[in-house]
Design a protein around this motif. Structure first.
Motif, mmCIF file in Angstrom:
data_model
loop_
_atom_site.group_PDB
_atom_site.id
_atom_site.type_symbol
_atom_site.label_atom_id
_atom_site.label_comp_id
_atom_site.label_asym_id
_atom_site.label_seq_id
_atom_site.Cartn_x
_atom_site.Cartn_y
_atom_site.Cartn_z
ATOM 1 N N GLY A 1 4.835 12.048 0.154
ATOM 2 C CA GLY A 1 4.718 10.759 0.470
ATOM 3 C C GLY A 1 5.156 10.361 1.979
ATOM 4 N N PHE A 2 6.270 11.202 2.386
ATOM 5 C CA PHE A 2 6.662 10.960 3.590
ATOM 6 C C PHE A 2 5.796 11.886 4.705
ATOM 7 C CE2 PHE A 2 11.077 9.581 1.997
ATOM 8 C CZ PHE A 2 11.100 8.656 2.834
ATOM 9 N N ALA A 3 5.337 12.872 3.983
ATOM 10 C CA ALA A 3 4.251 13.865 4.815
ATOM 11 C C ALA A 3 2.865 13.024 4.970
ATOM 12 C CB ALA A 3 4.041 15.128 4.207
ATOM 13 N N GLY A 4 2.661 12.193 4.079
ATOM 14 C CA GLY A 4 1.195 11.459 4.295
ATOM 15 C C GLY A 4 1.774 10.278 5.277
ATOM 16 N N LEU A 5 2.732 9.667 5.316
ATOM 17 C CA LEU A 5 3.213 8.734 6.236
ATOM 18 C C LEU A 5 3.335 9.238 7.721
ATOM 19 C CD1 LEU A 5 3.887 5.703 6.860
ATOM 20 C CD2 LEU A 5 6.303 6.420 6.424
ATOM 21 N N ILE B 1 -5.016 13.510 2.728
ATOM 22 C CA ILE B 1 -4.565 14.760 3.286
ATOM 23 C C ILE B 1 -3.227 15.497 2.667
ATOM 24 C CG2 ILE B 1 -4.225 16.298 5.443
ATOM 25 C CD1 ILE B 1 -5.983 14.246 6.916
ATOM 26 N N ALA B 2 -2.380 14.674 2.780
ATOM 27 C CA ALA B 2 -1.026 15.388 2.170
ATOM 28 C C ALA B 2 -1.541 15.536 0.656
ATOM 29 C CB ALA B 2 -0.041 14.290 2.337
ATOM 30 N N PHE B 3 -1.850 14.858 -0.046
ATOM 31 C CA PHE B 3 -2.070 14.832 -1.502
ATOM 32 C C PHE B 3 -3.070 16.160 -1.964
ATOM 33 C CE2 PHE B 3 -3.961 13.621 -5.730
ATOM 34 C CZ PHE B 3 -2.709 13.598 -6.305
ATOM 35 N N PHE B 4 -4.153 16.240 -1.358
ATOM 36 C CA PHE B 4 -5.224 17.071 -1.746
ATOM 37 C C PHE B 4 -4.949 18.438 -1.046
ATOM 38 C CE2 PHE B 4 -7.459 12.970 -2.517
ATOM 39 C CZ PHE B 4 -7.791 13.275 -3.777
ATOM 40 N N GLY C 1 4.307 11.400 -4.541
ATOM 41 C CA GLY C 1 5.900 11.903 -4.972
ATOM 42 C C GLY C 1 6.434 11.744 -3.397
ATOM 43 N N ILE C 2 7.775 11.897 -3.355
ATOM 44 C CA ILE C 2 8.759 11.413 -2.358
ATOM 45 C C ILE C 2 8.131 12.503 -0.918
ATOM 46 C CG2 ILE C 2 11.035 11.285 -1.335
ATOM 47 C CD1 ILE C 2 11.837 10.421 -3.865
ATOM 48 N N SER C 3 8.291 13.665 -1.350
ATOM 49 C CA SER C 3 8.124 14.612 -0.103
ATOM 50 C C SER C 3 6.715 14.624 0.680
ATOM 51 C CB SER C 3 8.425 15.955 -0.385
ATOM 52 O OG SER C 3 8.381 17.057 0.728
ATOM 53 N N LEU D 1 0.784 -1.222 0.084
ATOM 54 C CA LEU D 1 -0.009 -0.156 -0.114
ATOM 55 C C LEU D 1 0.786 1.271 -0.147
ATOM 56 C CD1 LEU D 1 -2.846 1.355 -0.019
ATOM 57 C CD2 LEU D 1 -2.686 0.806 2.582
ATOM 58 N N LEU D 2 2.012 1.231 0.616
ATOM 59 C CA LEU D 2 2.864 2.308 0.851
ATOM 60 C C LEU D 2 3.636 2.864 -0.623
ATOM 61 C CD1 LEU D 2 4.208 2.096 4.234
ATOM 62 C CD2 LEU D 2 4.294 4.230 3.027
ATOM 63 N N LEU D 3 3.868 1.834 -1.426
ATOM 64 C CA LEU D 3 4.574 1.758 -2.556
ATOM 65 C C LEU D 3 3.717 2.776 -3.746
ATOM 66 C CD1 LEU D 3 7.279 1.395 -3.958
ATOM 67 C CD2 LEU D 3 6.447 -0.677 -4.887
ATOM 68 N N PRO D 4 2.388 2.257 -3.860
ATOM 69 C CA PRO D 4 1.504 2.946 -4.848
ATOM 70 C C PRO D 4 1.213 4.156 -4.312
ATOM 71 C CG PRO D 4 0.396 0.953 -4.213
ATOM 72 C CD PRO D 4 1.861 0.917 -3.302
ATOM 73 N N LEU D 5 1.033 4.404 -2.983
ATOM 74 C CA LEU D 5 0.809 5.536 -2.767
ATOM 75 C C LEU D 5 1.688 6.756 -2.676
ATOM 76 C CD1 LEU D 5 -1.235 4.936 0.545
ATOM 77 C CD2 LEU D 5 -2.316 5.755 -1.728
ATOM 78 N N GLY D 6 2.987 6.377 -2.342
ATOM 79 C CA GLY D 6 4.356 6.997 -2.405
ATOM 80 C C GLY D 6 4.445 7.526 -3.995
ATOM 81 N N TRP D 7 4.257 6.513 -5.073
ATOM 82 C CA TRP D 7 4.552 6.854 -6.368
ATOM 83 C C TRP D 7 3.510 7.892 -6.751
ATOM 84 C CZ3 TRP D 7 4.988 1.287 -8.690
ATOM 85 C CH2 TRP D 7 6.362 1.067 -8.422
ATOM 86 N N LEU D 8 2.191 7.787 -6.263
ATOM 87 C CA LEU D 8 1.134 8.602 -6.851
ATOM 88 C C LEU D 8 1.502 10.203 -6.102
ATOM 89 C CD1 LEU D 8 -1.801 9.315 -7.646
ATOM 90 C CD2 LEU D 8 -2.481 8.871 -5.500
#
Length: 75
Positions: free
Chosen positions: A14-18, A56-59, A10-12, A1-8
């Motif tokens: 993605g870490f913020a979402g985590l 939240i991080a993406f939108f 981006g790195i920065s 789950l983390l890998l596709p969400l991180g690709w979607l």
């Protein structure tokens, strides 16, 4: 789950979402422990929290720079 969400996201972002997922999970866990819904031995599913944190991080366009500047202002 983390890998596709991180690709979607981006790195920065993605870490913020985590990081947001961990914070949301901590709040949910504290509330559930305080209300008596869960015990210390209980577990909470982390997948839905990951999706909420990444959403939240993406939108809201939150990345690690935003989080670092927020905590920099607190110091």
């Amino acid at each position: 789950l983390l890998l596709p969400l991180g690709w979607l996201a981006g790195i920065s972002s993605g870490f913020a979402g985590l990081l947001l997922a961990f914070w949301i999970g901590a709040l949910v866990g504290i509330i559930m422990l305080a209300s008596g819904m869960k015990k210390m031995q209980s577990s909470i599913a982390f997948g839905p929290l990951l999706i909420i944190g990444f959403a939240i991080a993406f939108f809201c366009n939150i990345d690690m720079g935003n989080i670092a500047s927020f905590f920099g202002k607190l110091i």
